[in-house]
Design an enzyme around this catalytic site. Structure first.
Site, PDB file in Angstrom:
ATOM      1  N   GLU A 243       0.883  -1.166   0.000  1.00  0.00           N
ATOM      2  CA  GLU A 243       0.000   0.000   0.000  1.00  0.00           C
ATOM      3  C   GLU A 243       0.913   1.205   0.000  1.00  0.00           C
ATOM      4  O   GLU A 243       1.598   1.474   0.988  1.00  0.00           O
ATOM      5  CB  GLU A 243      -0.912  -0.039   1.231  1.00  0.00           C
ATOM      6  CG  GLU A 243      -2.191   0.724   0.991  1.00  0.00           C
ATOM      7  CD  GLU A 243      -2.123   2.149   1.476  1.00  0.00           C
ATOM      8  OE1 GLU A 243      -1.369   2.936   0.858  1.00  0.00           O
ATOM      9  OE2 GLU A 243      -2.796   2.474   2.440  1.00  0.00           O
ATOM     10  N   CYS A 277      -2.154   8.729   3.295  1.00  0.00           N
ATOM     11  CA  CYS A 277      -2.044   8.290   1.900  1.00  0.00           C
ATOM     12  C   CYS A 277      -3.340   8.538   1.127  1.00  0.00           C
ATOM     13  O   CYS A 277      -3.319   8.611  -0.090  1.00  0.00           O
ATOM     14  CB  CYS A 277      -1.632   6.825   1.828  1.00  0.00           C
ATOM     15  SG  CYS A 277      -2.702   5.755   2.778  1.00  0.00           S
TER      16      CYS A 277
HETATM   17  P1  NDP Z   1       9.490   4.246   3.551  1.00  0.00           P
HETATM   18  O1  NDP Z   1       8.666   3.647   2.502  1.00  0.00           O
HETATM   19  O2  NDP Z   1      10.934   4.436   3.268  1.00  0.00           O
HETATM   20  O3  NDP Z   1       9.377   3.410   4.913  1.00  0.00           O
HETATM   21  C1  NDP Z   1       8.323   2.524   5.211  1.00  0.00           C
HETATM   22  C2  NDP Z   1       8.866   1.369   6.038  1.00  0.00           C
HETATM   23  O4  NDP Z   1       9.791   0.586   5.270  1.00  0.00           O
HETATM   24  C3  NDP Z   1       9.645   1.825   7.275  1.00  0.00           C
HETATM   25  O5  NDP Z   1       9.410   0.931   8.329  1.00  0.00           O
HETATM   26  C4  NDP Z   1      11.058   1.736   6.785  1.00  0.00           C
HETATM   27  O6  NDP Z   1      12.005   1.644   7.820  1.00  0.00           O
HETATM   28  C5  NDP Z   1      11.026   0.461   5.989  1.00  0.00           C
HETATM   29  N1  NDP Z   1      12.116   0.311   5.023  1.00  0.00           N
HETATM   30  C6  NDP Z   1      12.925   1.269   4.512  1.00  0.00           C
HETATM   31  N2  NDP Z   1      13.765   0.721   3.607  1.00  0.00           N
HETATM   32  C7  NDP Z   1      13.471  -0.598   3.547  1.00  0.00           C
HETATM   33  C8  NDP Z   1      13.968  -1.692   2.786  1.00  0.00           C
HETATM   34  N3  NDP Z   1      14.928  -1.536   1.879  1.00  0.00           N
HETATM   35  N4  NDP Z   1      13.418  -2.910   2.969  1.00  0.00           N
HETATM   36  C9  NDP Z   1      12.416  -3.083   3.853  1.00  0.00           C
HETATM   37  N5  NDP Z   1      11.906  -2.097   4.605  1.00  0.00           N
HETATM   38  C10 NDP Z   1      12.416  -0.864   4.455  1.00  0.00           C
HETATM   39  O7  NDP Z   1       8.787   5.591   3.919  1.00  0.00           O
HETATM   40  P2  NDP Z   1       9.407   6.866   4.562  1.00  0.00           P
HETATM   41  O8  NDP Z   1       9.195   6.732   5.995  1.00  0.00           O
HETATM   42  O9  NDP Z   1      10.796   7.141   4.108  1.00  0.00           O
HETATM   43  O10 NDP Z   1       8.458   7.997   3.914  1.00  0.00           O
HETATM   44  C11 NDP Z   1       8.786   8.532   2.644  1.00  0.00           C
HETATM   45  C12 NDP Z   1       7.555   8.851   1.820  1.00  0.00           C
HETATM   46  O11 NDP Z   1       6.665   7.750   1.780  1.00  0.00           O
HETATM   47  C13 NDP Z   1       6.735   9.984   2.367  1.00  0.00           C
HETATM   48  O12 NDP Z   1       7.246  11.180   1.901  1.00  0.00           O
HETATM   49  C14 NDP Z   1       5.364   9.690   1.815  1.00  0.00           C
HETATM   50  O13 NDP Z   1       5.255  10.270   0.536  1.00  0.00           O
HETATM   51  C15 NDP Z   1       5.334   8.184   1.681  1.00  0.00           C
HETATM   52  N6  NDP Z   1       4.616   7.498   2.756  1.00  0.00           N
HETATM   53  C16 NDP Z   1       3.453   6.877   2.453  1.00  0.00           C
HETATM   54  C17 NDP Z   1       2.723   6.259   3.446  1.00  0.00           C
HETATM   55  C18 NDP Z   1       1.434   5.581   3.192  1.00  0.00           C
HETATM   56  O14 NDP Z   1       0.601   5.490   4.084  1.00  0.00           O
HETATM   57  N7  NDP Z   1       1.208   5.041   1.996  1.00  0.00           N
HETATM   58  C19 NDP Z   1       3.151   6.261   4.820  1.00  0.00           C
HETATM   59  C20 NDP Z   1       4.438   6.898   5.039  1.00  0.00           C
HETATM   60  C21 NDP Z   1       5.114   7.494   4.019  1.00  0.00           C
HETATM   61  P3  NDP Z   1      12.678   2.997   8.353  1.00  0.00           P
HETATM   62  O15 NDP Z   1      11.565   3.918   8.763  1.00  0.00           O
HETATM   63  O16 NDP Z   1      13.469   2.519   9.477  1.00  0.00           O
HETATM   64  O17 NDP Z   1      13.476   3.544   7.194  1.00  0.00           O
END
Ligand code: NDP
Length: 511
Positions: A243, A277
């Site tokens: 998602e 989102c």
């Molecule tokens: P990410 O997609 O980077 O992070 C989501 C999760 O994935 C976190 O727990 C993160 O860990 C983890 N993660 C990061 N890299 C990896 C990897 N290579 N393999 C597996 N898991 C991983 O989101 P961000 O927090 O960086 O947010 C960035 C952008 O995402 C925002 O600007 C927004 O646009 C969007 N976003 C969308 C959301 C939604 O509800 N659809 C929610 C949040 C963000 P860690 O946090 O430790 O890096």
């Protein structure tokens, strides 16, 4: 596979320091779990899952209802932690995390058994077989969650997985690990068996380890990371749902109720500081009502109260993730540089210590601007004038995303007709974001907004492997296609094949 082959080579960080985005205060320290720690959690989960699955639906439902009671009893503690980590108002934790989650627990506790019951099928051809489809838990589900709803999108995501008989290991965002840690601790205290729900805190690397080790991955987050997760799951041939982000359009048609539509625009654009989102990310308004609509939105945005959670009742809190406020600022600056006008807000708050961006309204925007193309994920409402319904639909669909949308009109038939033409996993007519609360129907993205769904029948079946079972009913000594093959059988099969040809049909039915 060796650890180094799949996990990035950045220096190992052993702990996570969590601070309040609203005040900068230090909140806590959590371990950054390495591969060994994740492997330990997954192994314990695998062991616990067998007994958990064997309990059956009724017993699992009873335990999860106890967990729900515990969450209700501990709502203040949950508000402290979630609001502390995210900077969102405490009432937002109640309405947009706990109410949804507690409702969802009841929903899945009641319906899981029905959704996952063996499904009989009547074979059109092989009438001598009994056939059904079973839904069997994957085993250990890995949930990788974001920071915007750190309780609901971790613990909440786990509920259908648990009801299906899986054990769950959660990797929360490094920005907000405490919410899931508390949720799992309360669940355990409420009687959830040990190791059925665990949390491995850490950075992206910890998520990568979980992908390697769990049996199925359920990810919520950005498109960029979602792509990496999907790639790795593809290599491992591991089931995954994603998602991802949205750039949700709001289409306001000339016959809309402007009072309701403008209030929805303000709420839908600014709730959770726009870090949702399915928030309103861009607005298209038909020319005849454009000025009146914009005036109402600006007036209402200027009344929105913003501040840290401790500041009494505020509607908008701080942003949660430090790089996010930079992104929001970049989008606004890019829009202004290309000719957009700021009618409200437009900059960071410098009078507050935390990550506050003023609730912002932009006009004179177009699709050359980042704010109309990329997910802003902040308290920014860009409004664009359109000539007619056709132009609104064309612009709404001019996006790489397709998660949610809304259409505003007093003519409900027109609303439904326009909704059908919007390329989006969900569309609300005369409402915003509310589909998240309609747990009966799927919620998922088209295009780059993701793969798979939460909610509805599919929202629990995704946590299961499907198994088709075909049982012979009569136990004859042999079947006609088994050997030895004879000239008679060959003749019979040839005649059977001819039946599919149109010559036979014409002779028999004249068509
Ligand atoms: P990410 O997609 O980077 O992070 C989501 C999760 O994935 C976190 O727990 C993160 O860990 C983890 N993660 C990061 N890299 C990896 C990897 N290579 N393999 C597996 N898991 C991983 O989101 P961000 O927090 O960086 O947010 C960035 C952008 O995402 C925002 O600007 C927004 O646009 C969007 N976003 C969308 C959301 C939604 O509800 N659809 C929610 C949040 C963000 P860690 O946090 O430790 O890096």
């Amino acid at each position: 596979m060796a650890q180094g082959a799949t996990v990035s080579e950045t220096p190992v960080r052993r702990t996570i320091q969590v601070t309040s985005p609203a005040t900068g205060a230090r909140l806590g320290e959590y371990p950054a779990c390495d591969r060994e720690a994740v492997a330990g959690a997954v192994a314990r989960a695998r062991e616990a899952q067998r007994t958990w699955a064997a309990l059956g639906f009724a017993a699992r439902a009873r335990i999860l209802r106890n967990v729900r009671d515990r969450f209700v009893d501990e709502k203040d503690r949950i508000c402290d932690v979630v609001s502390g980590e995210t900077g969102k108002p405490r009432h937002d934790v109640i309405t947009n995390e706990l109410l949804f989650l507690c409702d969802a627990i009841g929903f899945w506790a009641k319906r899981a058994e029905k959704y996952l019951a063996d499904e009989p099928a009547r074979p059109h051809l092989l009438k001598n077989k009994r056939v059904y489809v079973s839904y069997l838990p994957h085993g250990v589900v890995g949930i990788i969650g974001p920071w915007n709803f750190p309780f609901n999108l971790t613990i909440g995501e786990a509920i259908p997985a648990l009801m299906a008989g899986n054990a769950v290991v959660i990797k929360p965002s490094e920005v907000t690990p405490g919410s899931a840690v508390l949720g799992a601790e309360l669940a355990r205290a409420a009687g959830l068996p040990e190791n059925v729900l665990q949390v491995v805190t850490g950075y992206g690397e910890t998520g990568q380890h979980l992908i390697e080790l769990a049996d199925m991955i359920c990810f919520t987050g950005s498109v960029a990371t979602g792509r990496k997760v999907a790639e790795r799951c593809g290599q491992l041939l591991k089931p995954v749902t994603l998602e991802l982000g949205g750039k949700d359009p709001m289409i306001v048609l000339r016959d809309a109720d402007l009072e309701r539509a403008s209030s929805a625009c303000v709420y839908g654009g600014l709730a959770n500081a726009g870090q949702v989102c399915i928030s309103v990310e861009r607005v298209y308004v038909e020319a005849p009502i454009y000025d009146a609509f914009v005036e109402k939105v600006v007036e209402k945005v200027k009344q929105v109260r913003q501040g840290p959670p401790e500041a009494g009742v505020v509607e908008v809190g701080s942003m949660t993730f430090p790089p996010q406020i930079d992104k929001v600022e970049r989008h606004v600056q890019d829009a202004v540089a290309r000719g957009a006008k700021v009618l409200a807000g437009g900059k960071r708050r410098t009078d507050l210590p935390g990550l506050f961006f003023e609730p912002t309204v932009l006009v004179d925007v177009d699709h050359q601007m980042d704010v109309m193309r990329d997910e802003t994920f902040g308290p920014v409402i860009p409004i664009m004038r359109v000539g007619d319904e056709e132009e609104a639909i064309r612009l709404a669909n001019d996006s790489r995303y397709g998660l949610d949308a809304s259409v505003w009109t007093r003519d409900l038939a027109r609303g439904a007709r326009v909704a059908r033409r919007v390329q989006s996993g969900a569309v609300c007519v005369n409402d915003v974001m509310v589909n998240y609360a309609v747990t009966e129907v799927p919620m998922g993205g088209w295009k780059e907004s993701g793969i798979g769904y939460r909610h509805g029948k599919g929202g629990i079946r995704k946590f299961c492997a499907q198994q088709s079972v075909v049982i012979d009913r009569f136990g004859m000594k042999s079947e006609i296609n088994w050997w030895p093959m004879t000239a008679g059988k060959v003749k019979l099969f040839r005649r059977a094949l001819d039946f599919f040809g149109s010559g036979w049909r014409r002779k028999l039915f004249g068509a």
